[in-house]
Design an enzyme around this catalytic site. Structure first.
Site, PDB file in Angstrom:
ATOM      1  N   GLY A  18       0.843  -1.195   0.000  1.00 53.47           N
ATOM      2  CA  GLY A  18       0.000   0.000   0.000  1.00 53.47           C
ATOM      3  C   GLY A  18       0.871   1.236   0.000  1.00 53.47           C
ATOM      4  O   GLY A  18       1.916   1.278  -0.659  1.00 53.47           O
ATOM      5  N   HIS A 100       5.228   1.205  12.494  1.00 49.08           N
ATOM      6  CA  HIS A 100       4.479   1.807  13.591  1.00 49.08           C
ATOM      7  C   HIS A 100       4.516   0.800  14.736  1.00 49.08           C
ATOM      8  O   HIS A 100       4.379  -0.403  14.506  1.00 49.08           O
ATOM      9  CB  HIS A 100       3.040   2.080  13.127  1.00 49.08           C
ATOM     10  CG  HIS A 100       2.142   2.696  14.168  1.00 49.08           C
ATOM     11  ND1 HIS A 100       2.580   3.613  15.107  1.00 49.08           N
ATOM     12  CD2 HIS A 100       0.820   2.521  14.403  1.00 49.08           C
ATOM     13  CE1 HIS A 100       1.556   3.976  15.874  1.00 49.08           C
ATOM     14  NE2 HIS A 100       0.479   3.319  15.466  1.00 49.08           N
ATOM     15  N   SER A 244      -2.659  39.223   8.489  1.00 48.48           N
ATOM     16  CA  SER A 244      -2.733  40.654   8.806  1.00 48.48           C
ATOM     17  C   SER A 244      -2.512  40.907  10.296  1.00 48.48           C
ATOM     18  O   SER A 244      -2.609  39.995  11.128  1.00 48.48           O
ATOM     19  CB  SER A 244      -4.117  41.178   8.423  1.00 48.48           C
ATOM     20  OG  SER A 244      -5.081  40.625   9.314  1.00 48.48           O
TER      21      SER A 244
HETATM   22  P1  NAD Z   1      -2.096   0.705   3.445  1.00 46.80           P
HETATM   23  O1  NAD Z   1      -3.472   0.508   3.918  1.00 46.80           O
HETATM   24  O2  NAD Z   1      -1.785   1.804   2.492  1.00 46.80           O
HETATM   25  O3  NAD Z   1      -1.574  -0.637   2.745  1.00 46.80           O
HETATM   26  C1  NAD Z   1      -1.703  -1.884   3.343  1.00 46.80           C
HETATM   27  C2  NAD Z   1      -1.334  -3.018   2.386  1.00 46.80           C
HETATM   28  O4  NAD Z   1      -1.533  -4.267   3.037  1.00 46.80           O
HETATM   29  C3  NAD Z   1      -2.156  -3.075   1.105  1.00 46.80           C
HETATM   30  O5  NAD Z   1      -1.312  -3.440   0.046  1.00 46.80           O
HETATM   31  C4  NAD Z   1      -3.131  -4.213   1.391  1.00 46.80           C
HETATM   32  O6  NAD Z   1      -3.545  -4.833   0.225  1.00 46.80           O
HETATM   33  C5  NAD Z   1      -2.277  -5.146   2.216  1.00 46.80           C
HETATM   34  N1  NAD Z   1      -3.050  -6.048   3.071  1.00 46.80           N
HETATM   35  C6  NAD Z   1      -4.214  -5.752   3.721  1.00 46.80           C
HETATM   36  N2  NAD Z   1      -4.617  -6.820   4.426  1.00 46.80           N
HETATM   37  C7  NAD Z   1      -3.689  -7.796   4.227  1.00 46.80           C
HETATM   38  C8  NAD Z   1      -3.542  -9.127   4.686  1.00 46.80           C
HETATM   39  N3  NAD Z   1      -4.447  -9.677   5.513  1.00 46.80           N
HETATM   40  N4  NAD Z   1      -2.479  -9.842   4.282  1.00 46.80           N
HETATM   41  C9  NAD Z   1      -1.541  -9.310   3.453  1.00 46.80           C
HETATM   42  N5  NAD Z   1      -1.633  -8.043   2.982  1.00 46.80           N
HETATM   43  C10 NAD Z   1      -2.689  -7.308   3.365  1.00 46.80           C
HETATM   44  O7  NAD Z   1      -1.173   0.820   4.763  1.00 46.80           O
HETATM   45  P2  NAD Z   1      -0.009   1.872   5.068  1.00 46.80           P
HETATM   46  O8  NAD Z   1      -0.581   3.217   5.300  1.00 46.80           O
HETATM   47  O9  NAD Z   1       1.082   1.697   4.088  1.00 46.80           O
HETATM   48  O10 NAD Z   1       0.443   1.343   6.494  1.00 46.80           O
HETATM   49  C11 NAD Z   1       1.356   0.259   6.646  1.00 46.80           C
HETATM   50  C12 NAD Z   1       2.102   0.442   7.948  1.00 46.80           C
HETATM   51  O11 NAD Z   1       2.867   1.637   7.877  1.00 46.80           O
HETATM   52  C13 NAD Z   1       1.220   0.585   9.177  1.00 46.80           C
HETATM   53  O12 NAD Z   1       1.869  -0.041  10.254  1.00 46.80           O
HETATM   54  C14 NAD Z   1       1.164   2.075   9.382  1.00 46.80           C
HETATM   55  O13 NAD Z   1       0.883   2.406  10.727  1.00 46.80           O
HETATM   56  C15 NAD Z   1       2.572   2.453   9.001  1.00 46.80           C
HETATM   57  N6  NAD Z   1       2.815   3.853   8.606  1.00 46.80           N
HETATM   58  C16 NAD Z   1       2.023   4.469   7.697  1.00 46.80           C
HETATM   59  C17 NAD Z   1       2.283   5.775   7.310  1.00 46.80           C
HETATM   60  C18 NAD Z   1       1.443   6.454   6.292  1.00 46.80           C
HETATM   61  O14 NAD Z   1       1.598   7.669   6.134  1.00 46.80           O
HETATM   62  N7  NAD Z   1       0.577   5.783   5.584  1.00 46.80           N
HETATM   63  C19 NAD Z   1       3.388   6.458   7.845  1.00 46.80           C
HETATM   64  C20 NAD Z   1       4.215   5.785   8.738  1.00 46.80           C
HETATM   65  C21 NAD Z   1       3.912   4.492   9.109  1.00 46.80           C
END
Ligand code: NAD
Ligand code: MG
Length: 336
Positions: A18, A100, A244
């Site tokens: 994602g 996270h 302002s």
């Molecule tokens: P996201 O929702 O964008 O992507 C999640 C991915 O996981 C997708 O590809 C989805 O298809 C896949 N997925 C969902 N369920 C699944 C399963 N059961 N098995 C395998 N794959 C599965 O998530 P994200 O925002 O990239 O977040 C991922 C991690 O990064 C989290 O721990 C989040 O807290 C952390 N994080 C996110 C951000 C941000 O800005 N988005 C910033 C820092 C940290």
């Protein structure tokens, strides 16, 4: 200095493709590391990762060959993924990496004792992590070590952060507790929760006083972006420089009346619920129950009158149309 070499002979499995997963996998691969993306075969991410030129495997298979597993699925699906695909397949001595700290800090995942457990959290959405890397730069990252079985956990975490480009900007050392608690507090009290309540209460105040909803929308929702952009670029000083004198005076005398000591006291209550695990317990129970309150509260936000008027007004602002998909939106740890 780049420490990417600490992972140079390692296979890295990135689980999830994602926001963060795609950016990490592409950046690591372009940093010369051996990357495989672990996603479900029937899901849309499989094809996307393949089209991006990456090796792709089912999560369990990706884990089996990996020396480092980056868990980049949504936080709430990570415990089951850990139990089913990761723990039974993870090599002894491997690294388990999170972006996270929620699941480890709140003990939703208790990692095997023979592995390193680390955190690398870019302070930006995946799209920025990717685009900055492509420009030869990077997004600052927090990093932390929860468990150091190898004696090299910190070096390996920093190598991963370098591989995604973070080392080109700034690496800040933290621990799982600090990352998790501050992240939750920020999104609840200030970013998602605080800002949305401030906006809707401001809108209600104007509309209840008889002003037109269209004008209220511009004043309290639309123009917030101008202010936040100034904060982002140069903090309070830049905001004060561009508004302002009248706006500044009003800020000084009325801001503290609205967000007063009572608000701060309740921020401390919110923080205490995060720190003592109350929030995590409630949220995991809510998720397990199928999100009944979450859905109801979300619907109430979507039904707020500011949403109707906002939709109508945004449709008349041509510059907002190309981003309808939310491509520019920042996902906040789905909350951070
Ligand atoms: P996201 O929702 O964008 O992507 C999640 C991915 O996981 C997708 O590809 C989805 O298809 C896949 N997925 C969902 N369920 C699944 C399963 N059961 N098995 C395998 N794959 C599965 O998530 P994200 O925002 O990239 O977040 C991922 C991690 O990064 C989290 O721990 C989040 O807290 C952390 N994080 C996110 C951000 C941000 O800005 N988005 C910033 C820092 C940290
Ligand atoms: Mg709200």
């Amino acid at each position: 200095m780049s420490q990417v070499n600490a992972l140079s002979s390692s296979r890295i499995a990135v689980l999830g493709y994602g926001s963060q997963g795609r950016a990490h996998a592409l950046n690591l691969a372009e940093s010369g590391l051996d990357v495989v993306v672990g996603v479900r075969k029937d899901g849309p991410s499989w094809q996307r990762a393949q089209a991006d030129g990456l090796k792709v495997a089912e999560p369990a298979a990706a884990v089996r060959d990996a020396d480092l597993v980056a868990v980049l699925t949504p936080d709430m699906v990570q415990p089951a993924l850990y139990r089913e695909a990761i723990e039974p397949n993870l090599k002894p001595g491997a690294v388990l990496l999170f972006a996270h700290g929620f699941n480890v800090h709140f003990k939703q995942i208790s990692p095997r004792s023979d592995i390193d457990v680390v955190l690398v959290a870019p302070k930006g959405p995946g799209a920025l992590v990717r685009s900055e890397y492509e420009r030869g730069r990077g997004v600052p990252c927090l990093y932390a070590v929860h468990q150091d079985a190898s004696g090299h956990a910190e070096q390996r975490a920093r190598a991963y952060a370098d591989g995604i480009g973070g080392g080109r900007a700034l690496l800040i050392k933290t621990d799982f507790r600090e990352e998790t608690e501050t992240d939750l507090f920020g999104e609840q009290a200030v970013l998602c929760g605080g800002a949305s309540e401030l906006v809707t209460k401001g809108f209600e105040t104007l509309v209840e006083a008889g002003y037109q909803p269209e004008i209220a929308y511009y004043e309290v929702m639309h123009e917030l972006k101008l202010i936040v952009d100034l904060f982002y670029e140069g903090g309070l000083a830049r905001m004060l420089q561009f508004v302002s004198e009248t706006a500044q005076y009003g800020d000084y005398v009325s801001g503290p009346r609205v967000v007063d000591a009572g608000v701060k006291a309740r921020m401390k209550e919110v923080l205490r619920d995060i720190q003592d695990g109350t929030f995590a317990r409630n949220w995991t129970a809510e998720y397990a129950a199928g999100l009944p309150n979450y859905q109801r509260l979300k619907q109430a936000d979507l039904d707020h009158p500011i949403e109707q008027v906002g939709q109508k007004l945004r449709a008349r602002m041509a510059w907002l149309q190309p981003e309808k998909s939310g491509a520019g939106s920042v996902s906040l740890k789905k909350a951070g």
